[in-house]
Design an enzyme around this catalytic site. Structure first.
Site, PDB file in Angstrom:
ATOM      1  NE  ARG A 209      -2.250  -1.005   3.681  1.00 32.54           N
ATOM      2  CZ  ARG A 209      -1.876  -0.025   4.487  1.00 32.54           C
ATOM      3  NH1 ARG A 209      -2.125   1.237   4.163  1.00 32.54           N
ATOM      4  NH2 ARG A 209      -1.251  -0.279   5.622  1.00 32.54           N
TER       5      ARG A 209
ATOM      6  CE  LYS B  72      -6.331  -4.230   4.078  1.00 29.19           C
ATOM      7  NZ  LYS B  72      -7.081  -4.871   5.201  1.00 29.19           N
TER       8      LYS B  72
ATOM      9  CG  HIS C  99      -7.855  -4.589   9.833  1.00 24.09           C
ATOM     10  ND1 HIS C  99      -6.560  -4.212  10.084  1.00 24.09           N
ATOM     11  CD2 HIS C  99      -7.800  -5.380   8.735  1.00 24.09           C
ATOM     12  CE1 HIS C  99      -5.752  -4.749   9.188  1.00 24.09           C
ATOM     13  NE2 HIS C  99      -6.477  -5.464   8.358  1.00 24.09           N
TER      14      HIS C  99
ATOM     15  CB  SER D 125      -0.671  -6.415   7.027  1.00 25.38           C
ATOM     16  OG  SER D 125      -0.057  -7.265   6.111  1.00 25.38           O
TER      17      SER D 125
ATOM     18  CE  LYS E  15      -6.319  -9.095   9.927  1.00 26.17           C
ATOM     19  NZ  LYS E  15      -4.990  -8.666   9.467  1.00 26.17           N
ATOM     20  CB  THR E  16      -4.603 -14.928   7.021  1.00 21.54           C
ATOM     21  OG1 THR E  16      -5.076 -13.657   6.575  1.00 21.54           O
ATOM     22  CG2 THR E  16      -4.987 -15.985   6.009  1.00 21.54           C
TER      23      THR E  16
ATOM     24  CG  ASP F 138      -7.976  -8.233   6.125  1.00 17.71           C
ATOM     25  OD1 ASP F 138      -7.207  -8.198   7.097  1.00 17.71           O
ATOM     26  OD2 ASP F 138      -8.018  -7.341   5.274  1.00 17.71           O
TER      27      ASP F 138
ATOM     28  NE  ARG G 165      -0.331  -8.878   1.607  1.00 15.28           N
ATOM     29  CZ  ARG G 165      -0.997  -8.651   2.730  1.00 15.28           C
ATOM     30  NH1 ARG G 165      -2.035  -9.408   3.039  1.00 15.28           N
ATOM     31  NH2 ARG G 165      -0.615  -7.686   3.545  1.00 15.28           N
TER      32      ARG G 165
END
Length: 530
Positions: free
Chosen positions: A56, A198, A217, A235, A239-240, A254, A319
């Site tokens: 980003r 996003k 988030h 990130s 989380k994933t 996410d 990714r």
């Protein structure tokens, strides 16, 4: 008539013959290959590279300041303003540019699995692989829904259009601009697909609180007894990985909304970091990367086409994007009840936070507003090593409104549903980054499992003298000495110094939350309080 339909130039563009609407996954893959936008891996996933922008670009993100947003958006370095006339001029330049492209691709779908709170969207892409990304990331409509679909927000992505900062009012050639008045997201100059995802999340963070729904988030999953868990974190915090638990069904990885109906996924897919990915450590994610998936900036063997997930020569922010149905153990539709447990994830590069601790409601509010983690390499341009950062609500870059809006909603829901909250450090142990080592995933999984199964409620705890956190002294599957971070350091005095330094950073950061109650302020680290 909606605001976007009033912009006749957009309708004229969408009606042109070179605009291809809602292609299937195989059709998009064929386009990607024929246009040489990407290639296939050995398992049929599309491989694409994003050039200069491999993460980003927050300094290039803007929100249009107009009569609607002026008094509601939390303006500052995160939510940079751009005036409406500048946006409209750039918007028309981009549309004129896209009219001259050989082909454009349009996806129509939804943000939000809860039909009562979902947002109909359309995504217009210059690249076929970006359209495949959108197709897999957002919620795909049924044939009936598609026939009745009227977009209420439009994303226009023109990565090869380069802005002129002096003329177009941007900070660089790249731009990500949201107009709530015109219901448009305008993206140019960057090929990083994550900006598409996003930007819509930012839109939902603006719209959902108006519907008394809390945007989050976080990842989410549900156990066999219907018990729901949320995992907050920036990130790279896990989380994933941690939500993809074979013993629990995945709701999403996410972005979610918590309304009076319960928890609902905002998306229809996953966007997982795949650095050091392996079938042994993360089989669900590994196996999800198949035909129809999109890999970004992953290096593959030229002959076998096998991805080398350990290769970071392009970026550490490699990714994988894939639809939820590529995961075997998911909830469809991706909605569930109210959370029984919330886990705040932090990748602490100082190595001083405990691997797990239970929080009081006040501590939960403090750490939610703080949103501490170490920003990991590759998630943003220019970040090459972990940097301590505080991101309010674990998602500051995506919050158009003041953090207190989201924090107050969370506090109310914790009270209403008696939700347990834990702080889990997936970062370093035995020393800071460069000296210690990353927390073992197996240990983290065991601790999270114990928390979600209520196995820590009756365990003896130790109160950390600096951070005030209640640390369990025993956890199934985890050596006792791992649970107390000071004991993992070879030099306890060095730990004490580093802990004091981090405590001071917490206090310095929290000074901006002037309206927080004394109870919340006092729930932070004991050292350095005023």
């Amino acid at each position: 008539m909606s605001a976007i339909n009033q912009m006749s130039d957009l309708n004229q563009l969408l009606a042109q013959e070179h605009v291809l609407h809602h292609l299937s996954v195989p059709q998009l893959v064929e386009k990607i290959l024929s246009k040489k936008e990407g290639s296939l891996t050995d398992r049929g996933a599309v491989l694409a590279t994003t050039g200069t922008y491999t993460g980003r670009s927050p300094k290039d993100k803007f929100i249009v300041k107009d009569h609607e947003s002026e008094s509601t958006v939390n303006w500052g370095s995160t939510n940079q303003s751009i005036d409406d006339s500048t946006f409209v001029r750039l918007y028309h330049k981009v549309l004129d540019y896209l009219k001259e492209r050989d082909e454009l691709f349009v996806f129509k779908g939804y943000a939000g699995a809860d039909k009562k709170n979902r947002l109909p969207i359309q995504v217009i892409n210059e690249f076929a692989w970006h359209n495949l990304f959108a197709h897999q990331m957002f919620i795909r409509p049924t044939e009936q829904e598609l026939s009745q679909h009227e977009a209420e927000f439009t994303v226009i992505s023109a990565p090869t259009f380069k802005a002129d900062p002096k003329v177009d009012g941007t900070n660089s050639e790249a731009f990500i601009i949201i107009s709530f008045k015109h219901r448009i997201v305008l993206i140019g100059g960057t090929e990083y697909a994550g900006e598409i995802k996003k930007s819509i999340f930012s839109v939902m963070n603006y719209l959902l609180p108006k519907q008394n729904s809390m945007p989050m988030h976080c990842s989410a999953n549900v156990g066999k007894e219907g018990d729901v868990a949320l995992f907050f974190g920036l990130s790279g915090t896990g989380k994933t990985t941690l939500s993809a638990d074979p013993e629990r069904r995945l709701i999403g990885d996410d972005e979610h909304a918590w309304s009076h109906n319960g928890v609902a996924n905002i998306e229809g897919g996953c966007y997982a970091k795949c650095i050091s990915l392996s079938a042994e450590k993360e089989p669900q994610i590994f196996n999800a990367i198949q035909f129809g998936s999109v890999l970004e900036n992953v290096v593959v063997d030229e002959e076998t086409r096998v991805p080398d997930y350990d290769n970071t020569s392009l970026t550490e922010n490699t990714r994988a994007a894939y639809p939820l149905h590529h995961i075997d153990n998911t909830v469809q539709p991706s909605i569930a009840g109210h959370p029984n447990a919330i886990v705040f994830l932090t990748a602490d590069a100082t190595g001083v936070l405990p691997p797990i601790s239970k929080l009081t409601k006040e501590q939960a509010m403090y750490h939610f507003l703080s949103g501490y983690t170490s920003k990991l390499a590759g998630t943003e341009r220019g970040v090459t090593s972990p940097q301590a950062t505080f991101s309010a609500c674990f998602g500051s870059p995506f919050l158009p409104l003041a953090p207190s809006v989201y924090a107050e909603m969370l506090g109310e829901k914790i009270d209403q549903f008696d939700t347990s909250v834990y702080l889990v450090n997936t970062g370093w142990t035995g020393g800071a980054y460069g000296e210690g080592e990353r927390m073992k995933l197996s240990h983290t999984r065991s601790m999270v499992h114990a928390a979600l199964e209520d196995e820590l409620n009756s365990v003896e705890t130790y109160t950390d003298p600096v951070f005030g956190l209640q640390i369990p002294l025993h956890c199934p599957g985890v050596p006792d000495d791992v649970l107390l971070p000071r004991k993992t350091w070879s030099n306890p005095e060095a730990y004490d110094k580093k802990a004091q330094e981090l405590a001071e950073k917490f206090h310095e950061n929290f000074k901006k939350f002037t309206h927080a109650s004394s109870a919340i302020k006092n729930a932070g680290p004991a050292s350095g309080r005023n």
